[in-house]
Design a protein around this motif. Structure first.
Motif, PDB file in Angstrom:
ATOM      1  N   LEU A 330      36.879  36.189   4.134  1.00  8.17           N
ATOM      2  CA  LEU A 330      35.859  36.082   5.177  1.00  8.17           C
ATOM      3  C   LEU A 330      34.496  36.485   4.627  1.00  8.17           C
ATOM      4  O   LEU A 330      34.378  37.466   3.881  1.00  8.17           O
ATOM      5  CB  LEU A 330      36.242  36.996   6.349  1.00  8.17           C
ATOM      6  CG  LEU A 330      35.271  37.106   7.526  1.00  8.17           C
ATOM      7  CD1 LEU A 330      35.060  35.761   8.201  1.00  8.17           C
ATOM      8  CD2 LEU A 330      35.787  38.136   8.539  1.00  8.17           C
ATOM      9  N   HIS A 331      33.481  35.714   5.003  1.00  8.22           N
ATOM     10  CA  HIS A 331      32.082  36.083   4.775  1.00  8.22           C
ATOM     11  C   HIS A 331      31.413  36.269   6.125  1.00  8.22           C
ATOM     12  O   HIS A 331      31.530  35.410   7.008  1.00  8.22           O
ATOM     13  CB  HIS A 331      31.337  34.989   4.000  1.00  8.22           C
ATOM     14  CG  HIS A 331      29.839  35.152   4.037  1.00  8.22           C
ATOM     15  ND1 HIS A 331      29.156  35.938   3.141  1.00  8.22           N
ATOM     16  CD2 HIS A 331      28.907  34.651   4.887  1.00  8.22           C
ATOM     17  CE1 HIS A 331      27.864  35.895   3.428  1.00  8.22           C
ATOM     18  NE2 HIS A 331      27.686  35.126   4.485  1.00  8.22           N
ATOM     19  N   THR A 332      30.716  37.381   6.294  1.00 15.03           N
ATOM     20  CA  THR A 332      29.924  37.602   7.502  1.00 15.03           C
ATOM     21  C   THR A 332      28.444  37.427   7.161  1.00 15.03           C
ATOM     22  O   THR A 332      27.930  38.053   6.231  1.00 15.03           O
ATOM     23  CB  THR A 332      30.179  39.012   8.067  1.00 15.03           C
ATOM     24  OG1 THR A 332      30.346  39.944   6.986  1.00 15.03           O
ATOM     25  CG2 THR A 332      31.420  39.037   8.923  1.00 15.03           C
ATOM     26  N   ASN A 333      27.761  36.587   7.933  1.00 17.05           N
ATOM     27  CA  ASN A 333      26.349  36.318   7.681  1.00 17.05           C
ATOM     28  C   ASN A 333      25.492  37.538   7.999  1.00 17.05           C
ATOM     29  O   ASN A 333      25.832  38.356   8.867  1.00 17.05           O
ATOM     30  CB  ASN A 333      25.864  35.146   8.541  1.00 17.05           C
ATOM     31  CG  ASN A 333      26.418  33.821   8.062  1.00 17.05           C
ATOM     32  OD1 ASN A 333      26.714  33.653   6.884  1.00 17.05           O
ATOM     33  ND2 ASN A 333      26.562  32.879   8.979  1.00 17.05           N
ATOM     34  N   SER A 334      24.374  37.624   7.326  1.00 20.43           N
ATOM     35  CA  SER A 334      23.414  38.690   7.594  1.00 20.43           C
ATOM     36  C   SER A 334      22.518  38.292   8.765  1.00 20.43           C
ATOM     37  O   SER A 334      22.233  37.112   8.974  1.00 20.43           O
ATOM     38  CB  SER A 334      22.571  38.956   6.345  1.00 20.43           C
ATOM     39  OG  SER A 334      23.394  39.373   5.277  1.00 20.43           O
ATOM     40  N   PHE A 335      22.063  39.270   9.512  1.00 20.88           N
ATOM     41  CA  PHE A 335      21.352  38.980  10.760  1.00 20.88           C
ATOM     42  C   PHE A 335      20.003  38.303  10.540  1.00 20.88           C
ATOM     43  O   PHE A 335      19.457  37.682  11.448  1.00 20.88           O
ATOM     44  CB  PHE A 335      21.176  40.256  11.594  1.00 20.88           C
ATOM     45  CG  PHE A 335      20.145  41.220  11.067  1.00 20.88           C
ATOM     46  CD1 PHE A 335      18.808  41.116  11.435  1.00 20.88           C
ATOM     47  CD2 PHE A 335      20.498  42.251  10.208  1.00 20.88           C
ATOM     48  CE1 PHE A 335      17.856  42.005  10.963  1.00 20.88           C
ATOM     49  CE2 PHE A 335      19.560  43.140   9.728  1.00 20.88           C
ATOM     50  CZ  PHE A 335      18.230  43.017  10.095  1.00 20.88           C
ATOM     51  N   ASP A 336      19.443  38.402   9.339  1.00 21.59           N
ATOM     52  CA  ASP A 336      18.100  37.871   9.087  1.00 21.59           C
ATOM     53  C   ASP A 336      18.098  36.477   8.463  1.00 21.59           C
ATOM     54  O   ASP A 336      17.061  35.977   8.054  1.00 21.59           O
ATOM     55  CB  ASP A 336      17.327  38.832   8.178  1.00 21.59           C
ATOM     56  CG  ASP A 336      18.048  39.133   6.864  1.00 21.59           C
ATOM     57  OD1 ASP A 336      19.195  38.665   6.674  1.00 21.59           O
ATOM     58  OD2 ASP A 336      17.465  39.850   6.024  1.00 21.59           O
ATOM     59  N   GLU A 337      19.265  35.811   8.402  1.00 19.14           N
ATOM     60  CA  GLU A 337      19.359  34.565   7.649  1.00 19.14           C
ATOM     61  C   GLU A 337      18.702  33.365   8.323  1.00 19.14           C
ATOM     62  O   GLU A 337      18.546  32.319   7.696  1.00 19.14           O
ATOM     63  CB  GLU A 337      20.818  34.258   7.304  1.00 19.14           C
ATOM     64  CG  GLU A 337      21.364  35.203   6.258  1.00 19.14           C
ATOM     65  CD  GLU A 337      22.750  34.823   5.759  1.00 19.14           C
ATOM     66  OE1 GLU A 337      22.962  33.642   5.443  1.00 19.14           O
ATOM     67  OE2 GLU A 337      23.614  35.709   5.681  1.00 19.14           O
ATOM     68  N   ALA A 338      18.332  33.487   9.599  1.00 18.78           N
ATOM     69  CA  ALA A 338      17.539  32.419  10.224  1.00 18.78           C
ATOM     70  C   ALA A 338      16.091  32.464   9.758  1.00 18.78           C
ATOM     71  O   ALA A 338      15.322  31.528  10.014  1.00 18.78           O
ATOM     72  CB  ALA A 338      17.597  32.528  11.740  1.00 18.78           C
ATOM     73  N   LEU A 339      15.731  33.536   9.048  1.00 22.50           N
ATOM     74  CA  LEU A 339      14.352  33.736   8.612  1.00 22.50           C
ATOM     75  C   LEU A 339      14.181  33.655   7.104  1.00 22.50           C
ATOM     76  O   LEU A 339      13.147  33.193   6.610  1.00 22.50           O
ATOM     77  CB  LEU A 339      13.861  35.106   9.105  1.00 22.50           C
ATOM     78  CG  LEU A 339      13.847  35.291  10.628  1.00 22.50           C
ATOM     79  CD1 LEU A 339      13.745  36.765  10.977  1.00 22.50           C
ATOM     80  CD2 LEU A 339      12.703  34.504  11.236  1.00 22.50           C
ATOM     81  N   ALA A 340      15.171  34.116   6.352  1.00 19.92           N
ATOM     82  CA  ALA A 340      15.047  34.175   4.892  1.00 19.92           C
ATOM     83  C   ALA A 340      16.401  34.520   4.306  1.00 19.92           C
ATOM     84  O   ALA A 340      17.375  34.766   5.037  1.00 19.92           O
ATOM     85  CB  ALA A 340      14.016  35.244   4.488  1.00 19.92           C
TER      86      ALA A 340
END
Length: 525
Positions: A330-340
């Motif tokens: 599993l990979h969990t996305n980082s919360f800021d990935e919609a920005l950078a």
């Protein structure tokens, strides 16, 4: 579309106010038994928790190596390498078409010199590695093998996965180089090469993730992914490979989206459908070929630039759906990935999300914890039914390759994406912080930036490599790649020789472009 007295899942499956035994009359089989609805292993996470595999890579090999060491030092249990756009498209960093893109969406890898730095100090005989690369997948796997060899690690000891799923690039992601049929040859050549030299490596990760990111429904994600898997199996059988052998090294990659219960059911349905496909279409009997294993990643397209810290909650819910659905990694996305690209802080929060779920939430105590739920079993049956019907439509067209060449799959996804966006814009689907519960003030979020010096360092290293290598030796190696491309011999052997003598990824892909041409998306429709 849903009304006030009708509820639907994201795929348009009607949800009743109450489910009873009449909705799920057949009890599911035990985990680890055909058709593996409840999981590929009898004890699931009690025997081995899912692998925490955080996807990472940016700038040049030096920066990415530091991030990998950081993640491994903080409890990550497997590597997942992201490559930049030029690398994914088979261009070297000093190609004019790569200007401004070097190291932006992942790490830049041009040659064995870069790969050696990327993997420095990482024990490749102990760490399982996933590489998200498709059109030039064989080249990156060969570089990985060569670096392992320099570490004294035998090919038989290497464990990991290379994505190597070119069909979904034509369908959803767009990072293709060659036309579909020679690309399929590269895929099956890699199957055969690994069977011979790297037997513990997963030779393909058949990806529904990017299909879902492009806007598909859960049903479409299931159907198109399984149909692509069927096409790869057809190609492998045509190349003389055994379904029981290559089937044991196939893996899948799915999206963990927002509709929690539907996602759990989707993962369970995927295992059931694939077990039937491998047994009934291909005559496989090896349990390892019948039992679908998958990596999951939380939904990047669900992340919002508005109120980005809400994404921490989204990611946790999505991750839990993958866990309850039985993911192997599993990979969990980082919360800021919609920005950078993620900052170190954001990447740590994403990592800690998995660790909390694994250590504190009781998720590893029992297999298939939601199995037997009337709602989950009903959803599993309905997703299986709808996906199987869509696979039959693809069969009627002539299979996944023909469906891609005719634009059928692309059109279906585009329609679904348009319908979803219309629902959001009308307020019929709520996106918290976007079309409801909005705020006027902007949040100040620290963003990751890429040091421009990284690109210059990458260009200098590639220039140095070209200046110091033996030009006659590299030219001869590229000629042997060209000769193999014109024939039928396995391409990975001459490509490995070329990489060993410092030919670059761009040079080898350039030879194949000259021989096979490039895929023209506009010619599909």
């Amino acid at each position: 579309m849903a009304t006030t007295d009708r509820r639907e899942t994201e795929s348009g499956i009607e949800v009743k106010p109450l489910y009873t035994a009449d909705d799920a009359p057949t009890p599911p089989e035990a985990p680890g038994t055909y058709p593996y609805t409840r999981g590929p292993y009898p004890d699931m996470y009690r025997g081995r928790p899912w692998t925490i595999r955080q996807y990472a890579g940016f700038a040049s090999a030096e920066e990415s190596n530091a991030r990998y060491r950081y993640l491994l030092g903080h409890g990550q249990t497997g590597l997942s390498i992201a490559f930049d756009l030029p690398t994914q498209l088979g261009y070297d960093s000093d190609d004019p078409r790569a200007v401004g893109e070097v190291g932006r969406t992942g790490v830049a890898i041009d040659s064995i010199a870069d790969m050696e730095i990327l993997l420095a100090g990482i024990p490749l005989g102990e760490v399982s590695t996933s590489m998200t690369i498709n059109a030039p997948a064989s080249l990156l796997l060969l570089l990985y093998e060569l670096v392992a060899e320099s570490q004294g690690v035998a090919p038989e000891a290497l464990r990991g996965t290379v994505q190597n799923d070119i069909l979904k690039e034509y369908i959803a992601r767009g990072n293709y180089i060659f036309p579909p049929r020679p690309s399929m040859r590269l895929t099956t050549d890699l199957f055969a090469y690994c069977a011979e030299r790297i037997p513990s490596w997963n030779t393909i990760s058949i990806s529904g993730y990017h299909i879902r990111e492009a806007g598909s429904t859960a049903v479409q994600e299931l159907a198109f992914t399984i149909a692509n898997g069927i096409a790869y199996c057809d190609a492998a059988v045509a190349a003389g490979l055994s379904p029981d052998d290559f089937g044991a090294r196939l893996s899948f990659f799915f999206n963990a989206h927002n509709d929690f219960f539907q996602e759990v059911a989707k993962f369970r349905a995927a295992r059931r459908i694939w077990a039937h496909v491998m047994r009934e279409r291909f005559g496989a009997s090896n349990p390892k070929a019948l039992a679908l294993r998958f990596h999951a990643q939380t939904g990047g397209s669900t992340l919002t630039a508005q109120q980005p810290e809400n994404n921490i909650v989204r990611v946790a819910v999505q991750a839990l759906s993958a866990i309850c659905g039985g993911a192997q990694s599993l990979h969990t996305n980082s919360f800021d990935e919609a920005l950078a690209l993620p900052t170190e802080r954001a990447a740590t929060i994403a990592l800690r999300t998995q660790q909390v779920l694994q250590a504190e939430a009781g998720t590893t105590d029992t297999a298939d914890p939601l199995g037997g739920s009337y709602y989950i079993e009903s959803l599993t049956d309905e997703l299986e039914k709808r996906a199987t019907e869509l696979i039959a439509r693809i069969d009627d067209i002539g299979g996944a390759v023909a469906a891609v060449e005719q634009g059928f799959v692309q059109d279906e996804i585009e329609r679904a994406a348009f319908d979803w966006q219309q629902q959001v814009e009308r307020g019929q689907r709520v996106i918290v912080g976007v079309n409801k519960y909005t705020v006027d003030a902007e949040q100040d979020i620290e963003l990751q930036t890429i040091d421009p010096a990284a690109e210059q360092r990458q260009l200098a290293r590639t220039a140095k490599l070209r200046a110091e290598r033996n030009a006659d030796v590299t030219a001869g190696a590229l000629d042997r790649v060209r000769e193999a491309a014109r024939g039928t011999d396995n391409l990975l052997h001459p490509m490995r020789d070329a990489l060993r003598v410092s030919c670059t990824i761009g040079e080898i892909c350039g030879v194949l472009r000259e021989e096979w041409g490039e895929h023209d998306r506009l010619a599909v429709r």
